[in-house]
Design an enzyme around this catalytic site. Sequence first.
Site, mmCIF file in Angstrom:
data_model
loop_
_atom_site.group_PDB
_atom_site.id
_atom_site.type_symbol
_atom_site.label_atom_id
_atom_site.label_comp_id
_atom_site.label_asym_id
_atom_site.label_seq_id
_atom_site.Cartn_x
_atom_site.Cartn_y
_atom_site.Cartn_z
ATOM 1 C CG HIS A 284 -9.998 -22.178 -14.383
ATOM 2 N ND1 HIS A 284 -9.839 -22.841 -13.188
ATOM 3 C CD2 HIS A 284 -9.421 -20.963 -14.216
ATOM 4 C CE1 HIS A 284 -9.190 -22.051 -12.336
ATOM 5 N NE2 HIS A 284 -8.929 -20.907 -12.936
ATOM 6 N N GLY B 106 -10.971 -13.756 -8.498
ATOM 7 C CA GLY B 106 -10.577 -15.065 -7.987
ATOM 8 C C GLY B 106 -9.235 -15.571 -8.481
ATOM 9 C CB SER C 289 -5.491 -17.881 -6.228
ATOM 10 O OG SER C 289 -5.700 -19.087 -6.943
ATOM 11 C CG ASP D 107 -8.120 -26.793 -10.164
ATOM 12 O OD1 ASP D 107 -7.932 -25.689 -10.718
ATOM 13 O OD2 ASP D 107 -8.195 -26.937 -8.912
ATOM 14 C CB ILE D 108 -5.011 -29.272 -6.516
ATOM 15 C CG1 ILE D 108 -4.471 -30.250 -5.508
ATOM 16 C CG2 ILE D 108 -5.383 -27.942 -5.881
ATOM 17 C CD1 ILE D 108 -3.137 -29.819 -4.895
ATOM 18 C CG ASN E 114 -11.018 -17.004 -12.330
ATOM 19 O OD1 ASN E 114 -12.128 -16.713 -12.782
ATOM 20 N ND2 ASN E 114 -10.785 -18.144 -11.701
ATOM 21 C CG HIS F 263 -4.423 -20.586 -14.721
ATOM 22 N ND1 HIS F 263 -3.714 -19.600 -14.071
ATOM 23 C CD2 HIS F 263 -5.564 -20.758 -14.015
ATOM 24 C CE1 HIS F 263 -4.396 -19.194 -13.010
ATOM 25 N NE2 HIS F 263 -5.532 -19.879 -12.955
HETATM 26 P P1 5GP Z 1 -7.113 -19.124 -10.275
HETATM 27 O O1 5GP Z 1 -7.758 -19.037 -8.902
HETATM 28 O O2 5GP Z 1 -5.772 -18.425 -10.269
HETATM 29 O O3 5GP Z 1 -7.973 -18.742 -11.414
HETATM 30 O O4 5GP Z 1 -6.840 -20.669 -10.498
HETATM 31 C C1 5GP Z 1 -5.826 -21.358 -9.832
HETATM 32 C C2 5GP Z 1 -6.254 -22.802 -9.785
HETATM 33 O O5 5GP Z 1 -5.109 -23.555 -9.442
HETATM 34 C C3 5GP Z 1 -7.317 -23.097 -8.727
HETATM 35 O O6 5GP Z 1 -8.454 -23.666 -9.359
HETATM 36 C C4 5GP Z 1 -6.615 -24.056 -7.777
HETATM 37 O O7 5GP Z 1 -7.481 -25.082 -7.301
HETATM 38 C C5 5GP Z 1 -5.505 -24.609 -8.624
HETATM 39 N N1 5GP Z 1 -4.326 -24.990 -7.866
HETATM 40 C C6 5GP Z 1 -3.744 -24.305 -6.852
HETATM 41 N N2 5GP Z 1 -2.643 -24.952 -6.421
HETATM 42 C C7 5GP Z 1 -2.537 -26.066 -7.200
HETATM 43 C C8 5GP Z 1 -1.602 -27.153 -7.232
HETATM 44 O O8 5GP Z 1 -0.633 -27.214 -6.463
HETATM 45 N N3 5GP Z 1 -1.820 -28.132 -8.143
HETATM 46 C C9 5GP Z 1 -2.880 -28.092 -9.022
HETATM 47 N N4 5GP Z 1 -2.995 -29.113 -9.878
HETATM 48 N N5 5GP Z 1 -3.787 -27.093 -9.011
HETATM 49 C C10 5GP Z 1 -3.609 -26.101 -8.109
#
Ligand code: 5GP
Length: 113
Positions: A101, A92, A94, A30-31, A86, A99
Amino acid sequence: MSDCLFCRIMRGEVPSKKIYEDEHTFAIEDINPQGPTHVLVIPKKHIAGLKEATAEDTELIGRCHLTAARIAKERSIEDGYRTVLNVGPRAGQSVFHLHVHLIGGRTLHWPPG
Ligand code: 5GP
Ligand code: ZN
């Protein structure tokens, strides 16, 4: 999907630190990590999220979790980790490509915020 972030990462159009790949899934760091381990396990098939998944995705969703468990074992964080989906913006979500986590390597509190 052409404009989906995780589909673009899968195709190598957006850089990522890929730590695992098989026929059905891949995993990246994760970034914005929320713990010493924060990995995203992503199905290669574009599914917007858990609520958009159908019965034909049953095995794939299971595979994502088993991939997470395998990475957790490799990283010796089996004393406590969490696999999280999520679902929806209020929880949360986004990125609208399903995916899992994998978060671990630290004490995780309950309930999550
Ligand atoms: P969500 O918020 O949809 O459950 O998780 C999306 C995840 O993707 C977040 O934890 C966010 O930090 C990660 N993320 C967003 N953009 C990028 C990216 O460009 N590269 C990587 N490796 N992770 C990302
Ligand atoms: Zn996608």
